[in-house]
Design an enzyme around this catalytic site. Sequence first.
Site, mmCIF file in Angstrom:
data_model
loop_
_atom_site.group_PDB
_atom_site.id
_atom_site.type_symbol
_atom_site.label_atom_id
_atom_site.label_comp_id
_atom_site.label_asym_id
_atom_site.label_seq_id
_atom_site.Cartn_x
_atom_site.Cartn_y
_atom_site.Cartn_z
ATOM 1 N N TYR A 441 62.948 70.401 39.654
ATOM 2 C CA TYR A 441 61.560 70.657 39.270
ATOM 3 C C TYR A 441 60.578 69.720 39.979
ATOM 4 O O TYR A 441 60.974 68.799 40.681
ATOM 5 C CB TYR A 441 61.355 70.664 37.759
ATOM 6 N N GLU A 442 59.303 70.032 39.805
ATOM 7 C CA GLU A 442 58.216 69.331 40.506
ATOM 8 C C GLU A 442 58.355 69.458 42.016
ATOM 9 O O GLU A 442 58.026 68.549 42.779
ATOM 10 C CB GLU A 442 58.170 67.863 40.083
ATOM 11 N N GLY A 443 58.869 70.603 42.463
ATOM 12 C CA GLY A 443 59.120 70.833 43.884
ATOM 13 C C GLY A 443 60.537 70.437 44.213
ATOM 14 O O GLY A 443 60.878 69.249 44.166
#
Length: 590
Positions: A441-443
């Site tokens: 997550y978060e890229g």
Amino acid sequence: MADYQAPLRDMRFVLNEVFEAPKLWQTLPVLAEAVDAETAEAILEEAGKITAGTIAPLNRSGDEEGCRWDAGQVSTPAGYPEAYRLYAEGGWVGVGGDPAYGGMGMPKVISAQVEEMMNSASLAFGLYPMLTSGACLSIHAHASEALKQKYLPNMYSGVWAGSMCLTEPHAGTDLGMIRTRAEPQADGSYKVSGTKIFITGGEHDLTENIIHLVLAKLPDAPAGSRGISLFLVPKVLVNEDGSLGTRNAVSCGSIEHKMGIQASATCVMNFDGATGWMVGEPNKGLAAMFTMMNYERLGVGIQGLATGERSYQSAIDYARERIQSRAPSGPVAQDKAADPIIVHPDVRRMLLTMKALNEGGRAFSSYVALQLDIAKFSDDAEARQRADAQVALLTPVAKAFLTDMGLEATVHGQQVFGGHGFIREWGQEQLVRDCRITQIYEGTNGIQALDLVGRKVVGSGGELYRNFADEVRGFIASAGQELAEFVEPLQAALDNLDDLTAWVLEQAKQNPNEIGAASVEYLHVFGYTAYAYMWAMMARAALGKDEVFYRSKLGTARFFFARLLPRIHSLTASVRAGSDSLYLLAAEEF
């Protein structure tokens, strides 16, 4: 699992002895009035107490119970609401918040240490205040004064929580494809409609209100990412006097059943003509969101570090007590049937790898946090620009490398326990499961690597890289002969990274596939080289000090340079192998 203890001694070493942060704070006018060494010490001590004493004991029970969804309502595990209330009452949600709206006003390098402690105690629990802090960053930087006055005080205080609503079922990395719509209303508000998935803390029972920041498109928005706007959409509408009003048209359709972070509510959120207000300018939503991205991506990197630290603490306790077989050189524990497994070379390899990666990661995350503080608080335009450049370059490295190394550390910790590491009661398998999401997550880490190579290195023509390399060269030039054993391999690693960067820049001119083909391995070469810089600085701070802590630091530094830094050579060879082998198979041949 061993009881968690905040690594306060190492945090003090990094802040005070390696980076001399208190001296830096005195040069930054806003921080000079807010924090000094004594204040920082007190904050970290108290954070260590609440995370170890209140949050950490909930980690296993929270994982086993998980969150529950019932007719749109989400319940967190037993003990979570009470623990969150204690955490909020201590001011920890707003530790980095603007004092004008009730925050504590601490620099990022302090809040980074608090984040590490929180996430070591319980990654799932730590996500709730983290998402609130992220939402506050965007509101503070881009919202109108009226919205800031109305929402920030209760968010900083932890009375209300926040969430970030980006992803949709068909639109993850490519946010330009989102379908959520925002219709303007006569009173200046908007009606927001659409479905968002994977929303951390989208619904829960920890706070009386949740303030959602939602990416959506206006009716006349241009196509793609240039047409995204950001909207503040509260779960419960807030009256003009600040009291809570009616429920907004926001609902939780379900929660995800996941590999890890079971006590974190990962929600499907439905917005059915929900009332919201624009944050920032029309069609500039991604810019508003990216205000928090550098902070949040560093925060996710710290989550990887935090799980590695928790795993190490359990592994080292176990290795000192578990007896199996005799040391290769002969019995060590003569009074026992076997020796503690810490005598065995492979166990020591795993423990030292964990220790070197954790302590290197703590220094690196603190270094990036210091750059964020300089960029935000310095009144020297040149210093701000230089720090901004470092943040831009290092953020994808911090997110991806810290989490990749965090997973490696947790897997080593599990392996130290042998079969017991696979068993639930010892806690090591949970850390492996929890840490895994940090790479996604978060890229995803692959996207972070593309960002580093494509946008930051190639996109700047190598300028951002040269700024960082020049700083490392300056450190090397200033080092005395007593640092030669650390500086010489650092110089060789930097020379290698210089050459590799030049090679990537040249190859990218000829074949666009080379950027993606090189990106992950290049990021790892960069990460190990950056850690070498951190370890050389830590060695400088530890040299000549005859205490157990400093001897341990120097021994770990020597292990890093001898056994971990050489990984760059195989990674470099992979990068230089180019992209051709990736395209030998047609899709049907896989």
